[in-house]
Motif scaffolding. Sequence first.
Motif, PDB file in Angstrom:
ATOM      1  N   PRO A   1      -2.877 -42.783  22.239  1.00 43.28           N
ATOM      2  CA  PRO A   1      -1.417 -42.678  22.134  1.00 43.28           C
ATOM      3  C   PRO A   1      -0.809 -43.453  20.980  1.00 43.28           C
ATOM      4  N   VAL A   2      -1.407 -44.571  20.593  1.00 43.36           N
ATOM      5  CA  VAL A   2      -0.822 -45.366  19.518  1.00 43.36           C
ATOM      6  C   VAL A   2      -0.847 -44.620  18.188  1.00 43.36           C
ATOM      7  N   LEU A   3      -1.701 -43.612  18.089  1.00 44.95           N
ATOM      8  CA  LEU A   3      -1.852 -42.857  16.843  1.00 44.95           C
ATOM      9  C   LEU A   3      -1.157 -41.498  16.889  1.00 44.95           C
ATOM     10  N   SER A   4      -0.276 -41.298  17.834  1.00 48.64           N
ATOM     11  CA  SER A   4       0.335 -39.974  18.000  1.00 48.64           C
ATOM     12  C   SER A   4       1.107 -39.532  16.759  1.00 48.64           C
ATOM     13  N   ASP A   5       1.859 -40.433  16.129  1.00 46.14           N
ATOM     14  CA  ASP A   5       2.612 -40.049  14.932  1.00 46.14           C
ATOM     15  C   ASP A   5       1.679 -39.662  13.789  1.00 46.14           C
ATOM     16  N   LEU A   6       0.643 -40.464  13.599  1.00 45.05           N
ATOM     17  CA  LEU A   6      -0.318 -40.164  12.535  1.00 45.05           C
ATOM     18  C   LEU A   6      -1.040 -38.855  12.827  1.00 45.05           C
ATOM     19  N   ALA A   7      -1.402 -38.621  14.076  1.00 52.07           N
ATOM     20  CA  ALA A   7      -2.086 -37.380  14.448  1.00 52.07           C
ATOM     21  C   ALA A   7      -1.203 -36.183  14.137  1.00 52.07           C
ATOM     22  N   GLY A   8       0.114 -36.316  14.395  1.00 57.59           N
ATOM     23  CA  GLY A   8       1.026 -35.219  14.098  1.00 57.59           C
ATOM     24  C   GLY A   8       1.078 -34.895  12.621  1.00 57.59           C
ATOM     25  N   LEU A   9       1.064 -35.939  11.783  1.00 56.20           N
ATOM     26  CA  LEU A   9       1.056 -35.706  10.332  1.00 56.20           C
ATOM     27  C   LEU A   9      -0.236 -35.023   9.897  1.00 56.20           C
ATOM     28  N   TYR A  10      -1.371 -35.524  10.359  1.00 58.71           N
ATOM     29  CA  TYR A  10      -2.653 -34.952   9.953  1.00 58.71           C
ATOM     30  C   TYR A  10      -2.757 -33.486  10.372  1.00 58.71           C
ATOM     31  N   ARG A  11      -2.224 -33.162  11.572  1.00 54.31           N
ATOM     32  CA  ARG A  11      -2.248 -31.766  12.001  1.00 54.31           C
ATOM     33  C   ARG A  11      -1.319 -30.913  11.134  1.00 54.31           C
ATOM     34  N   ALA A  12      -0.120 -31.422  10.883  1.00 56.48           N
ATOM     35  CA  ALA A  12       0.844 -30.658  10.081  1.00 56.48           C
ATOM     36  C   ALA A  12       0.319 -30.398   8.680  1.00 56.48           C
ATOM     37  N   TRP A  13      -0.429 -31.333   8.164  1.00 59.64           N
ATOM     38  CA  TRP A  13      -0.960 -31.199   6.806  1.00 59.64           C
ATOM     39  C   TRP A  13      -2.317 -30.491   6.774  1.00 59.64           C
ATOM     40  N   ALA A  14      -2.856 -30.128   7.939  1.00 63.26           N
ATOM     41  CA  ALA A  14      -4.153 -29.435   8.025  1.00 63.26           C
ATOM     42  C   ALA A  14      -5.249 -30.196   7.290  1.00 63.26           C
ATOM     43  N   LEU A  15      -5.312 -31.492   7.543  1.00 58.97           N
ATOM     44  CA  LEU A  15      -6.307 -32.325   6.869  1.00 58.97           C
ATOM     45  C   LEU A  15      -7.668 -32.285   7.544  1.00 58.97           C
ATOM     46  N   LEU A  16      -7.686 -31.826   8.803  1.00 56.28           N
ATOM     47  CA  LEU A  16      -8.943 -31.806   9.541  1.00 56.28           C
ATOM     48  C   LEU A  16      -9.262 -30.380   9.955  1.00 56.28           C
ATOM     49  N   ASP A  17     -10.533 -30.141  10.214  1.00 53.32           N
ATOM     50  CA  ASP A  17     -10.921 -28.827  10.696  1.00 53.32           C
ATOM     51  C   ASP A  17     -10.261 -28.569  12.039  1.00 53.32           C
ATOM     52  N   ASP A  18     -10.043 -27.299  12.367  1.00 55.10           N
ATOM     53  CA  ASP A  18      -9.333 -26.918  13.578  1.00 55.10           C
ATOM     54  C   ASP A  18     -10.251 -27.067  14.781  1.00 55.10           C
ATOM     55  N   GLU A  19     -10.359 -28.316  15.277  1.00 53.54           N
ATOM     56  CA  GLU A  19     -11.186 -28.599  16.443  1.00 53.54           C
ATOM     57  C   GLU A  19     -10.312 -29.243  17.513  1.00 53.54           C
ATOM     58  N   PRO A  20     -10.594 -28.981  18.776  1.00 54.18           N
ATOM     59  CA  PRO A  20      -9.818 -29.631  19.839  1.00 54.18           C
ATOM     60  C   PRO A  20     -10.063 -31.134  19.829  1.00 54.18           C
ATOM     61  N   ILE A  21      -9.012 -31.877  20.129  1.00 53.93           N
ATOM     62  CA  ILE A  21      -9.130 -33.332  20.185  1.00 53.93           C
ATOM     63  C   ILE A  21      -9.526 -33.729  21.599  1.00 53.93           C
ATOM     64  N   THR A  22     -10.676 -34.390  21.703  1.00 52.40           N
ATOM     65  CA  THR A  22     -11.139 -34.858  23.005  1.00 52.40           C
ATOM     66  C   THR A  22     -11.362 -36.358  22.907  1.00 52.40           C
ATOM     67  N   ARG A  23     -10.658 -37.095  23.714  1.00 52.93           N
ATOM     68  CA  ARG A  23     -10.716 -38.546  23.662  1.00 52.93           C
ATOM     69  C   ARG A  23     -11.689 -39.088  24.693  1.00 52.93           C
ATOM     70  N   PRO A  24     -12.628 -39.974  24.291  1.00 50.24           N
ATOM     71  CA  PRO A  24     -13.469 -40.629  25.286  1.00 50.24           C
ATOM     72  C   PRO A  24     -12.574 -41.330  26.324  1.00 50.24           C
ATOM     73  N   GLN A  25     -12.906 -41.236  27.582  1.00 53.65           N
ATOM     74  CA  GLN A  25     -12.018 -41.663  28.659  1.00 53.65           C
ATOM     75  C   GLN A  25     -11.626 -43.130  28.566  1.00 53.65           C
ATOM     76  N   ASP A  26     -12.560 -43.986  28.150  1.00 49.61           N
ATOM     77  CA  ASP A  26     -12.265 -45.420  28.192  1.00 49.61           C
ATOM     78  C   ASP A  26     -11.777 -45.973  26.869  1.00 49.61           C
ATOM     79  N   LEU A  27     -11.527 -45.113  25.889  1.00 48.61           N
ATOM     80  CA  LEU A  27     -11.093 -45.610  24.590  1.00 48.61           C
ATOM     81  C   LEU A  27      -9.718 -45.045  24.277  1.00 48.61           C
TER      82      LEU A  27
END
Length: 520
Positions: free
Chosen positions: A494-520
């Motif tokens: 959650p702390v990276l939600s703003d950055l994640a939104g920018l990276y998605r909007a800019w298509a900087l990463l391959d189109d893969e689903p984001i899966t977060r390890p449960q304890d991290l």
Amino acid sequence: MSAVPFPPQTPDADFDLHLPDEAATARLAADLALVLGRGDVVALSGDLGAGKTHFARAFIRALSGDPELEVPSPTYTLAQIYETVPKVTHFDLYRLGDEEELDELGFDEAAETGLVLVEWPERAPATLRAATLRLELTDASGGGRRARLTATVDAARRIARTLGARAFLREAGFPDALRLPFQGDASARRYETVAAEGAPPLILMDSPALVLGPPVRDGLPYARIAHTAETVLPFVAIAEALEAAGLGAPTILHADLDSGFVLMPDLGRETVLDAEGRPIPERYEAAMAALAHFHARPPRRDLPTREGPVHSVPPFDRGALSIEVSLLLDWYWPHRRGAPASEAERAQFDAAWGALFDRLEEAEPALVLRDLQWPNLIWRPGETGHRRVAFLDFQDAMIGPSAYDVASLAQDARVDMSADLERRLADHYMSLRETDGTGFRRAAFEEAYAIMAAQRATKILGIFVRLLRRDGKPQYLRHIPRIQSYLQRSLAHPVLSDLAGLYRAWALLDDEPITRPQDL
């Protein structure tokens, strides 16, 4: 036949050496083979019996790694090719009828595609003009030979380093040691294995003073802002600090802090990977346990050395953090998107990262080793405790968030670490820290971990493209999908939600689903 006079050269391009016997000539040839490469032309001059062929044979054998390699004299064939790395073509022009025969012999192609040794270059002056190194062997008064080396400026710089390494080994008590190349890294550092009679296997690190680039921000070069090590002093100081803390690290046997040479034991070749190149969880856990032990003590900013000088460890400050992530905009962005980032996009990027760097102000500090990945971890089954894993390549260490090294290890940039293994390793570290009496806070660490993991992945994406575009090293591109996957995981916090939104909007990463390890 006497050698023709050497043309005038700058003083730093000339070397005069006394070679007391044939063994010394062979050592010189082997030492030069370590630093000469594709595109170099070595012109060997001297009278009959001066030792030119002996030198050439020793050079080719050293380059091949086979001391028994058959190296016939090409007196009658005029040229002999050896499929070494790089390829070597050995010319003997004593019986050359006309200089125009060089074309038929393929001299130009040999010089372009490999390394060339030329005996009797005076028979074809074009070979002298093409030479990056001219070596003249003559009899020395009092016995032995005199070797005079005249080189182009670039070749002279490399020759000076290898001759300096030989002088350093002589000072360390190993004047006749056999030197062989060892794998390097993406930096200007070189490594050699050193074998000396009566001594265990050794490693020589050749790390000349860092050449600073042009100013990039606030009148400072990148290396100064990122606090990149400029000499070997940080390596020596941190190695000694790790040993003192009970961790595995190279023991510094001898060092020349001014020249940039360090001699240390060869810690072996066993790593934290299995035979198929997969991570061995138990060995990574041992490395995590060593980190937890190290991070439980407050970091020391001033690290003394047995040599005398004190290294002041720089901070992993906002300047270093931000200049590193900017590599994504400078290199990865145009590589992926085909155009540079706009000023508005850069401002958005800086604002997002600036807010995250603010949150790191309260992160637990540690001496951050900075480059924990499998090539820099040696497994030593004969050792006990935290010394079973030896750490390497830590000269760029800074004082910063302890989470950085944990993320670096759990998201190894050069080997596939599954989300489950990443979670297992990070949890192992955190469980150890929760019982060390330091008041370790898991939730705060998890947040710092996510930020530092994303910071490291962002930086590495830029570095790998820079290695391609600037340094001509395309092999690092194969790691990019892995780094993207790691970044996807980190951006799920959650702390990276703003950055994640920018990276998605800019298509900087391959189109893969984001899966977060449960304890991290």
